[in-house]
Design a protein around this motif. Structure first.
Motif, short mmCIF file in Angstrom:
data_model
loop_
_atom_site.label_atom_id
_atom_site.label_comp_id
_atom_site.label_asym_id
_atom_site.label_seq_id
_atom_site.Cartn_x
_atom_site.Cartn_y
_atom_site.Cartn_z
N PHE A 298 0.84 -1.20 0.00
CA PHE A 298 0.00 0.00 0.00
C PHE A 298 0.87 1.24 0.00
CE2 PHE A 298 0.68 -1.35 4.36
CZ PHE A 298 1.07 -0.18 4.99
N VAL A 299 0.24 2.37 -0.30
CA VAL A 299 0.98 3.63 -0.33
C VAL A 299 0.27 4.62 0.58
CG1 VAL A 299 1.79 5.53 -1.80
CG2 VAL A 299 1.80 3.19 -2.69
N LEU A 300 1.05 5.35 1.35
CA LEU A 300 0.50 6.34 2.27
C LEU A 300 0.70 7.74 1.70
CD1 LEU A 300 -0.74 6.41 5.24
CD2 LEU A 300 1.50 7.31 5.92
N ILE A 301 -0.38 8.51 1.73
CA ILE A 301 -0.32 9.88 1.22
C ILE A 301 -0.69 10.84 2.35
CG2 ILE A 301 -1.10 11.43 -0.63
CD1 ILE A 301 -2.47 8.90 -1.88
N GLU A 302 0.14 11.84 2.55
CA GLU A 302 -0.13 12.83 3.59
C GLU A 302 -0.63 14.12 2.96
OE1 GLU A 302 3.16 13.47 6.28
OE2 GLU A 302 2.32 15.36 7.00
N PHE A 303 -1.74 14.62 3.50
CA PHE A 303 -2.29 15.89 3.02
C PHE A 303 -2.04 16.98 4.05
CE2 PHE A 303 -4.42 12.60 0.68
CZ PHE A 303 -4.45 13.10 -0.61
N GLU A 304 -2.37 18.19 3.66
CA GLU A 304 -2.08 19.34 4.51
C GLU A 304 -2.83 19.27 5.84
OE1 GLU A 304 -3.47 22.79 2.63
OE2 GLU A 304 -2.38 24.17 3.93
N GLU A 306 -6.42 17.27 8.11
CA GLU A 306 -7.42 16.22 8.24
C GLU A 306 -8.65 16.56 7.42
OE1 GLU A 306 -7.45 14.97 12.26
OE2 GLU A 306 -9.35 13.89 12.05
N CYS A 307 -8.92 17.84 7.36
CA CYS A 307 -10.07 18.33 6.61
C CYS A 307 -9.91 17.99 5.12
CB CYS A 307 -10.17 19.83 6.86
SG CYS A 307 -11.37 20.65 5.89
N GLU A 308 -8.70 18.20 4.61
CA GLU A 308 -8.41 17.92 3.20
C GLU A 308 -8.44 16.42 2.90
OE1 GLU A 308 -8.49 19.65 0.75
OE2 GLU A 308 -7.10 18.97 -0.82
N SER A 309 -7.84 15.61 3.78
CA SER A 309 -7.83 14.17 3.52
C SER A 309 -9.25 13.60 3.57
CB SER A 309 -6.92 13.43 4.50
OG SER A 309 -7.38 13.63 5.82
N MET A 326 -7.01 8.11 7.67
CA MET A 326 -6.54 8.14 9.05
C MET A 326 -5.93 9.50 9.30
SD MET A 326 -4.58 4.63 8.40
CE MET A 326 -4.80 3.36 9.62
N GLY A 327 -6.64 10.34 10.02
CA GLY A 327 -6.15 11.70 10.25
C GLY A 327 -5.92 12.40 8.92
N LYS A 328 -4.74 13.00 8.76
CA LYS A 328 -4.47 13.72 7.51
C LYS A 328 -3.88 12.81 6.43
CE LYS A 328 -0.11 15.46 9.32
NZ LYS A 328 0.76 16.61 9.52
N TYR A 329 -3.97 11.51 6.65
CA TYR A 329 -3.39 10.54 5.71
C TYR A 329 -4.47 9.73 4.98
CZ TYR A 329 0.68 11.35 8.69
OH TYR A 329 1.69 11.93 9.41
N LEU A 330 -4.16 9.36 3.75
CA LEU A 330 -4.94 8.33 3.07
C LEU A 330 -4.01 7.15 2.82
CD1 LEU A 330 -7.08 10.18 0.35
CD2 LEU A 330 -7.74 9.56 2.68
N ARG A 331 -4.52 5.94 3.12
CA ARG A 331 -3.76 4.72 2.86
C ARG A 331 -4.44 3.99 1.71
NH1 ARG A 331 -4.33 0.07 7.07
NH2 ARG A 331 -5.96 -0.39 5.56
N VAL A 332 -3.68 3.71 0.66
CA VAL A 332 -4.26 3.16 -0.56
C VAL A 332 -3.59 1.83 -0.90
CG1 VAL A 332 -4.81 3.63 -2.98
CG2 VAL A 332 -4.53 5.53 -1.38
N THR A 333 -4.37 0.76 -0.98
CA THR A 333 -3.83 -0.58 -1.26
C THR A 333 -3.59 -0.75 -2.75
OG1 THR A 333 -5.14 -1.40 0.59
CG2 THR A 333 -4.22 -3.04 -0.90
#
Ligand SMILES: *Cc1c(COP(=O)(O)O)cnc(C)c1O
Length: 353
Positions: A298-304, A306-309, A326-333
């Motif tokens: 999977f790949v983890l993406i961090e956004f600015e 929590e609102c944006e993610s 998860m918080g300001k992160y999206l985890r994508v399989t």
């Protein structure tokens, strides 16, 4: 008169797995590859041989032999669980007394904290640094300062997708008195495993699973690898028939098909690399989006924020693409081209909105 639930469970809610149908499921780190036909036929043959009226083998001897050959680890070091999740539960509730301290390194797999709570343990959470890396010296210091009885973490880590080297883990093992539970659920996607060193440490339990690289989340098989003393203790405290015969037989077939399994794993890695490189190029113009390099599927993406993610998460979900937020992160399989492209196309639109 009225019955009251005890304090530790009164506010708990049942685990919420998402069972709704989404066209593109990239949320649970499952394998996207359906079972191989040849393996499926072998399974069908094996299931016909089961004595369904008999209890299962409590120590999964045949499955352990296949697993032992697969990884090249001695059979006497293996305990099988109904998913590694059950093994985490067994270890936490049996190797610790109430009020003992469990150390976790956050963010990490949420079940560690949950089972520590059920076992009435104190929890010490060491935070990862701002780049989500583990600083082993900080972990060692915190373990000593808090007299941690158990340290549990995943390597490579879910959800960060990052890994730390064998050397760093060996340094930890040699510097603390704590039991170290090393969850290698994603190590089949990387190459810093400690399974071959298991005999050298008296404080190490390694967890492995059939659920991720090998695509068998449905049958619930997890494995603990540890020295003889720890293995004996685990076998003594688990419930005798924790792994049903159907799963044992299927598992034995799975781990006897190494070549096919490695081919499947390599396919997943190719998709992971595709997902990662596309994400890097899509997010290149945006300084406030970080894509983490992955040692997993999977790949983890961090956004600015929590609102944006969560805005992006909801937009994807409305369009039948499910990822994990998860918080300001999206985890994508990592998944099929179709799933990845559906995700990427929506993501491109979402970040420009
Ligand atoms: C998925 C996962 C597991 C596997 O759990 P099973 O119960 O074996 O399916 C264990 N640890 C981590 C960190 C995971 O992400």
């Amino acid at each position: 008169m009225s019955y009251e639930l005890c304090k530790k469970i009164i506010d708990l809610n049942p685990y919420e797995a998402i069972h709704e149908d989404y066209k593109h499921k990239l949320d649970a780190n499952e394998s996207f590859i359906p079972i191989d036909d040849k393996i499926l036929n072998q399974i069908k043959d094996k299931l016909g041989e089961i004595d369904f009226n008999r209890y299962p083998d409590p120590y999964c001897e045949n499955l352990c032999e296949c697993f032992s050959r697969f990884y090249g680890v001695d059979k006497s070091y293996i305990t099988v669980g109904n998913g590694s999740d059950e093994l985490i539960s067994i270890i936490t509730s049996s190797f610790l007394m109430s009020q003992d301290t469990v150390l976790t390194i956050t963010p990490d797999f949420s079940m560690y904290k949950f089972y520590a709570h059920i076992a009435e343990c104190n929890l010490v959470e060491v935070a990862k640094d701002s780049t989500l890396k583990i600083d082993i010296d900080t972990v060692i210091k915190a373990a000593k300062a808090n007299n941690a009885k158990m340290i549990i973490f995943s390597n490579p880590c879910n959800p960060t997708s990052l890994g730390i080297s064998r050397e760093e883990i060996i340094r930890l093992l040699c510097s603390v008195d704590s039991l170290v539970v090393l969850d290698e659920a994603y190590m089949d996607f990387w190459n810093e495993s400690l399974v071959h060193d298991i005999g050298e440490f008296d404080n190490l339990i390694i967890l492995k699973t059939a659920s991720k690289a090998w695509g068998m989340a449905s049958i619930r098989l997890g494995f603990a690898i540890a020295n003889l003393k720890l293995t004996k203790a685990m076998k003594a405290v688990k419930s005798p028939y924790n792994v049903n015969t159907v799963s044992q037989r299927i598992g034995a077939v799975i781990y006897s098909n190494k070549e096919t399994l490695l081919e499947m794993r390599n396919k997943i890695l190719l998709q992971r690399d595709y997902l990662y490189s596309e994400l890097i190029s899509i997010t290149e113009p945006y300084n406030d989006i970080i894509v983490y390099p992955s040692c997993t599927n999977f790949v983890l993406i961090e956004f600015e924020s929590e609102c944006e993610s969560s805005r992006i998460y909801n937009y994807l979900k409305e369009n039948s693409v499910l990822v994990r937020c998860m918080g300001k992160y999206l985890r994508v399989t990592a998944s099929s081209d179709t799933d990845i492209n559906a995700f990427l196309n929506l993501l491109k639109k979402a970040i420009k909105i």
